[in-house]
Write a protein that holds these residues in place. Structure first.
Motif, PDB file in Angstrom:
ATOM      1  N   VAL A   6       0.837  -1.194   0.000  1.00 18.34           N
ATOM      2  CA  VAL A   6       0.000   0.000   0.000  1.00 18.34           C
ATOM      3  C   VAL A   6       0.874   1.247   0.000  1.00 18.34           C
ATOM      4  O   VAL A   6       0.612   2.217  -0.701  1.00 18.34           O
ATOM      5  CB  VAL A   6      -0.946   0.000   1.213  1.00 18.34           C
ATOM      6  N   HIS A   7       1.935   1.232   0.822  1.00 19.74           N
ATOM      7  CA  HIS A   7       2.918   2.328   0.846  1.00 19.74           C
ATOM      8  C   HIS A   7       4.302   1.704   0.975  1.00 19.74           C
ATOM      9  O   HIS A   7       4.570   0.965   1.910  1.00 19.74           O
ATOM     10  CB  HIS A   7       2.649   3.269   2.020  1.00 19.74           C
ATOM     11  N   LEU A  52      -8.820  -6.625   1.598  1.00 20.81           N
ATOM     12  CA  LEU A  52      -9.209  -5.330   1.052  1.00 20.81           C
ATOM     13  C   LEU A  52     -10.493  -5.424   0.240  1.00 20.81           C
ATOM     14  O   LEU A  52     -11.318  -4.511   0.247  1.00 20.81           O
ATOM     15  CB  LEU A  52      -8.083  -4.769   0.176  1.00 20.81           C
ATOM     16  N   THR A  95      -7.970   1.897   5.302  1.00 21.13           N
ATOM     17  CA  THR A  95      -6.703   1.936   4.572  1.00 21.13           C
ATOM     18  C   THR A  95      -6.502   3.294   3.914  1.00 21.13           C
ATOM     19  O   THR A  95      -5.402   3.847   3.921  1.00 21.13           O
ATOM     20  CB  THR A  95      -6.662   0.818   3.513  1.00 21.13           C
ATOM     21  N   LEU A  97      -3.440   5.753   4.764  1.00 20.97           N
ATOM     22  CA  LEU A  97      -2.577   6.138   3.651  1.00 20.97           C
ATOM     23  C   LEU A  97      -2.520   7.659   3.495  1.00 20.97           C
ATOM     24  O   LEU A  97      -1.443   8.230   3.296  1.00 20.97           O
ATOM     25  CB  LEU A  97      -3.094   5.489   2.363  1.00 20.97           C
ATOM     26  N   TRP A 157      -3.143   6.033  -3.526  1.00 22.38           N
ATOM     27  CA  TRP A 157      -4.510   5.522  -3.415  1.00 22.38           C
ATOM     28  C   TRP A 157      -5.026   5.092  -4.786  1.00 22.38           C
ATOM     29  O   TRP A 157      -5.647   4.035  -4.927  1.00 22.38           O
ATOM     30  CB  TRP A 157      -5.414   6.584  -2.807  1.00 22.38           C
ATOM     31  N   LEU A 204      -3.430   1.840  -5.640  1.00 17.64           N
ATOM     32  CA  LEU A 204      -4.014   0.721  -4.898  1.00 17.64           C
ATOM     33  C   LEU A 204      -5.328   0.272  -5.536  1.00 17.64           C
ATOM     34  O   LEU A 204      -5.561  -0.922  -5.729  1.00 17.64           O
ATOM     35  CB  LEU A 204      -4.235   1.117  -3.441  1.00 17.64           C
TER      36      LEU A 204
END
Length: 398
Positions: A150-151, A272, A282, A286, A389, A392
């Motif tokens: 995600v990061h 997710l 999330t 984020l 984002w 993702l």
């Protein structure tokens, strides 16, 4: 046998099925007992899965969102600091407990785990999100497609996974992985001995670099001593400064870095897509991380500058490219009462500047008429939309 009996007291159904095989107290102590049995335990009705040899309870029916955090060490401390800086402080009522919460995030449980167990439990579905090093994700995730970064740059835990060999003996003139692979010493009968805690990544890396005759031994600490003790020819380990390698007469070689690593936020793709509320949580985490990390090392500079108009002051500032800030200066009038009239002959300017350029920036600002310079650190810089984002959502096919 008393240990078995004690354990079975926790599971009556298993006790009934097994008690017929237990020897009576009067049985002779030398009696040999060979028992083949199957125990069906009633401790939990949840399904169980095997992940990398470990049995984990599946929790697909739970409602809580679970975030895994490192339980010990520098990574654990730095992770808690990051969350605190993002106003996501972890509340742990008892330091001996492994479960905590984050008051700002509803329905989120924090589970303190060993980094490798965080990755394994993400794969098994027992955790939904986790913060660990990229090295740990790569080693214990082993390319599992359910793991999503995600990061990938949380700005701490920086290190590299590197191959190191002795400076002396047969390795004295070996300075690259290519030269190591060309050494004729390594055969099926006498392979290159490598000690590491990263066997998956090491095996893959050495095979791709032409080293076929390799045998691995595992270790979690003090790997640097292995070559000097004669139990390994090389090591693959995490390196920060490289000082420990040098102090143990080891050297990194050209092409020998397997992975550049730092702390990352990783998630289960299945969670997710299927866990209610997880995408929203999330997104918030984020956004906070991105805004805070973007603000790191940035200052807000406020100063007054005399001028005839906002446009004239702006022109003067923008004549110096280093004074433009993130997108340009904010210029607004400063009203004063002069001879009974309210006038604006000064203008306040607001500019963001990096910590490294601060002093030079202030000098240039004063050179074009800036005065009363105020400097304050930034906490967040929010973009219109967080690029990660969008990335993702693309990975999730949304």
């Amino acid at each position: 046998m008393s240990l078995i009996q004690t354990s079975l007291q926790q599971c009556p159904a298993a006790t009934t099925a097994f008690s017929q095989f237990l020897p009576s107290p009067s049985s002779h102590s030398s009696t040999k007992l060979s028992v083949r049995f199957t125990v069906s335990c009633c401790l939990s009705s949840s399904p169980m899965t095997s992940v990398n040899g470990n049995i984990d309870m599946q929790s697909s029916d739970r409602n809580e969102i679970r975030l895994g955090l490192p339980s010990k060490g520098r990574m654990a401390t730095d992770t808690l600091d990051l969350l605190n800086d993002c106003q996501l402080s972890v509340r742990q009522l008892n330091p001996r407990q492994y479960v905590a919460d984050i008051p700002q995030l509803s329905n989120v449980e924090v589970w303190f785990q060993r980094p490798k167990d965080i990755v394994r439990k993400l794969v098994s579905g027992d955790l939904d999100l986790g913060i660990v090093g990229l090295d740990t994700v790569s080693e214990f995730g082993q390319g599992n497609e359910d793991l999503i970064l995600v990061h990938d740059e949380l700005a701490y835990g920086d290190c590299r996974l590197s191959l190191a060999i002795p400076k002396y003996g047969i390795f004295e003139k070996i300075n690259s992985v290519k030269e190591l692979a060309q050494m004729t010493q390594w055969t099926a009968e006498k392979p290159l001995r490598v000690t590491t805690g990263f066997t998956y990544l090491s095996r893959k890396f050495l095979r791709e670099n032409g080293l076929q005759n390799v045998v691995f031994s595992t270790a979690d600490g003090a790997l640097e001593a292995a070559p000097a003790m004669g139990i390994a020819d090389a090591i693959v380990d995490l390196v920060s400064s490289g000082i420990t390698l040098k102090e143990n007469n080891l050297k990194e070689i050209e092409g020998g870095v397997l992975l550049e690593s730092q702390a990352v936020l990783v998630a289960s793709k299945k969670s997710l897509l299927g866990r209610k509320g997880l995408l929203d949580i999330t997104h918030e985490i984020l956004e906070r991380f991105e805004a805070h990390l973007r603000a790191l090392g940035q200052f807000t500079v406020v100063a007054n500058m005399r001028g005839s108009s906002a446009e004239e002051v702006s022109e003067r500032i923008l004549s110096q490219p280093s004074l433009s800030g993130l997108q340009g200066p904010t210029v607004s009038p400063v009203f004063r009462k002069i001879d009974g009239e309210v006038k604006a002959d000064y203008y306040a300017i607001v500019i963001c500047v990096s910590k490294k350029q601060l002093y030079k920036f202030v000098q240039q600002l004063r050179a074009i008429g800036g005065s009363g310079v105020l400097v304050s650190p930034l906490t967040y810089i929010f973009d219109e939309e967080t690029p990660r984002w969008r990335q993702l959502l693309s990975k999730l096919g949304l």
